[in-house]
Design an enzyme around this catalytic site. Structure first.
Site, PDB file in Angstrom:
ATOM      1  CG  ASP A 321      -0.287  -0.763   2.418  1.00  0.00           C
ATOM      2  OD1 ASP A 321       0.750  -1.363   2.658  1.00  0.00           O
ATOM      3  OD2 ASP A 321      -1.059  -0.370   3.412  1.00  0.00           O
ATOM      4  CD  GLU A 514       8.106   1.849   6.790  1.00  0.00           C
ATOM      5  OE1 GLU A 514       7.662   3.010   6.415  1.00  0.00           O
ATOM      6  OE2 GLU A 514       7.221   0.965   7.003  1.00  0.00           O
TER       7      GLU A 514
END
Ligand SMILES: *[C@@H]1O[C@H](CO)[C@@H](O)[C@H](O)[C@H]1NC(C)=O
Ligand SMILES: *[C@@H]1O[C@H](CO)[C@@H](O)[C@H](O)[C@H]1NC(C)=O
Length: 582
Positions: A321, A514
């Site tokens: 996403d 991340e």
């Protein structure tokens, strides 16, 4: 005021009748955390820089009291509540984020797991030790209040402590946890892994599927299905057959969620193939990105809003996403409002399920249930045929997402295109070598800081120039399965690149991220909906996987020939010298 948005029209549009709506109530009923006027007003007033903050705040009292007070406030102000009043209301009815969690030092953490000793580069070994230390920082457990008053928290109670990704992600996530668990097993922490697995199994028992993360506002969607693989890794490590036997039916239940609620039939050459897709049949903005979803919906026709929100949720279910993978057409190809996640048959999802089917047939064989073993063997055989018929491109030597509407494959490069290698879902051993050629054809090996998520710079976080740990894994451990030394060497080189990026950024910032931006020589990544996050669960897990696998070969120092042109020239000259000599 804002209307409650359970979109019957959407459900009908998506082909679900009233009956199935009754059989399957919207799995997110909170009038505070999932939908309703209070959520709408607070998020649209942008009281917080990140919408996720509000829906993570625990209530200070019972939800009925909060809702009653809010409706009185609205009434007293003719439905026109000022920003300051809203802020005061939130202060008096909610608690600060993170109250419900406490730090937890894993009980099975030990000082010196064995794999550290075999890392030959001293700097990498010291760094691996620090990554191993980070499990203590990322460990969390829930306070008993969450169990005793579940309706005052968006957090879903988990019995066992767990490792979180880090940063704004205070809860645990589905697919992230697979890479975390691989790292934990290398750190010799199987009890922590078992607890995390048990938490996931409990979610399946309660909800019939694993939500994206353990918050009620994530209940409408799942994430890439890796539960069966997690079980396999744990059972292989610990030979805990009793745990497998106890929970095999729950694994079966999770896979039936994908089989029944995320299935799609594609016809080709007169044959119907049964595959899977990401699909969320619920409208409404995502509570944790509410204002962004509302604003995006403002750019499309009113009639298209619910469908757009459902597609955004399906995009979130994919784990990507968002990405150009899910965007379709229009004059501006990169526009997020053109998202059509549910109209794609994704390579990675089908490879993950193919792998799960193989593992299930193995598990059932071990447990002596031949009928179930055969069922899964047949499912896998069908899926292998479907992968070949619908997603495989012989000429390009890779698999591609299939667009249901156009009937065509998406020719763009994504690391997910090679997931069947990683998942062991190919029958021709030469496919891994074709994959190497595919990477060369797309010049992927020229990116020295990591494999890009795509070659399209859309500003979305799952596109160029970001690189993500799980996608490095899909390619690296996929290629490494090849019997060819050349393909294995390419896998090693990609591993070396990624470790170098992680290590260099860590050396400068003392943090793991991340995602990484590979266009700037390896920096923390950017784009998407929120600031880049430190921590970071799956990045740490992936680094440990590579440090373990290539422990004797990885180096921390730069390779001069790759980075300094004059070195390169000298090396080339030296290597051509023998040819010049008579
Ligand atoms: C709401 O109240 C503000 C003052 O607090 C006023 O400026 C605004 O016009 C009001 N809006 C409506 C729709 O009544
Ligand atoms: C999914 O499978 C069910 C049967 O299990 C079937 O009724 C349904 O039509 C299928 N959905 C799609 C979109 O293929």
């Amino acid at each position: 005021m804002h209307e409650k948005t359970w979109p019957l029209s959407l459900l009908l549009l998506l082909g679900l009748g009233l009956r199935s709506q009754q059989a399957l109530p919207p799995p997110c009923e909170s009038q505070i955390y999932c939908h309703g006027d209070l959520l709408h007003e607070v998020q649209m007033a942008k009281l917080f820089p990140d919408d996720k903050q509000f829906v993570d705040m625990p209530l200070s009292m019972a939800p009925d009291k909060v809702l009653l007070d809010f409706s009185e406030l609205a009434k007293a102000n003719n439905n026109n509540i000022s920003r300051q009043q809203l802020q005061e209301f939130v202060n008096s009815h909610f608690q600060a984020v993170g109250q419900e969690l406490e730090p937890w030092t894993p009980e099975d953490w030990k000082d010196s797991p064995r794999f550290l000793q075999k890392i030959s580069d001293a700097k990498l070994r010291a760094w691996a030790r620090e990554l191993h230390q980070l499990w203590r920082k990322l460990g969390k457990k829930m306070k008993p209040e969450v169990l005793n008053h579940p309706d005052q928290f968006s957090l879903i109670y988990a019995e066992h402590p767990f490792i979180v990704p880090g940063g704004r992600f205070l809860e645990f996530y589905y697919w992230d946890s697979y890479w975390v668990m691989e790292g934990l097993l290398l750190s010799e922490m199987p009890e922590t892994v078992k607890g995390m697995l048990q938490n996931f199994l409990n979610l399946v028992t309660t909800y019939g599927h694993i939500p994206n993360g353990n918050r009620v506002y994530y209940l409408q969607r799942s994430q890439p299905p890796l539960l069966t693989l997690m079980m396999d890794r744990y059972v292989t490590h610990n030979s805990d057959m009793a745990f497998l036997r106890e929970n095999i039916m729950t694994l079966d239940l999770e896979l039936s969620f994908w089989a029944e609620k995320r299935n799609i039939t594609v016809s080709s050459g007169g044959t119907n193939y049964h595959l899977n897709r990401y699909y969320v049949p619920y409208g409404g903005p995502r509570p944790e990105s509410y204002s962004k979803d509302e604003e995006l919906a403002g750019t499309v026709l009113a009639d298209d809003r619910e469908a757009l929100w459902a597609e955004l949720k399906a995009g979130a279910e994919s784990g990507w996403d968002f990405s150009s993978r899910w965007l379709s057409g229009g004059p501006n190809l990169d526009l997020l409002s053109t998202i059509r996640t549910s109209r794609r048959v994704p390579v990675d999802l089908n490879a993950f399920l193919c792998q799960a089917e193989e593992l299930m047939s193995k598990f059932y064989t071990i447990l002596g249930d031949e009928a179930q073993a055969t069922k899964y063997r047949n499912l896998r055989a069908q899926r292998m045929a479907a992968l070949k018929a619908i997603l495989w491109d012989e000429e390009k030597g890779a698999w591609f997402d299939y667009d249901i509407d156009s009937g065509k494959k998406n020719p763009e490069f994504y690391p997910s295109n090679l997931t069947p290698l990683w998942a062991g879902c190919y029958s021709d051993p030469a496919d891994a070598d074709k994959a190497l050629k595919y990477l060369e054809d797309n010049q992927i090996l020229t990116y020295k800081y990591g494999i890009p998520t795509s070659l399209r710079n859309t500003g979305q976080q799952w596109d160029y120039p970001n690189a993500w740990a799980p996608l490095q894994d899909l390619v690296i451990r996929g290629l490494a399965k090849s019997p060819s030394p050349q393909t294995q060497e390419a896998a090693f080189q990609l591993a070396q690149n990624w470790i170098r990026t992680n290590f260099d950024v860590y050396s400068r910032k003392l943090a793991m991220y991340e995602k990484y931006d590979i266009s700037t020589g390896g920096q923390p990544g950017g784009g998407g909906e929120y600031e880049v996050q430190e921590g970071f669960g799956w990045t740490n897990g992936m680094a440990l996987i590579l440090l373990d696998r290539y422990s004797d070969r990885l180096t921390s120092g730069a390779q001069p020939a790759l980075q300094k042109p004059h070195y390169l020239a000298v090396t080339l000259l030296l290597s051509t010298l023998p040819n010049l000599l008579p």
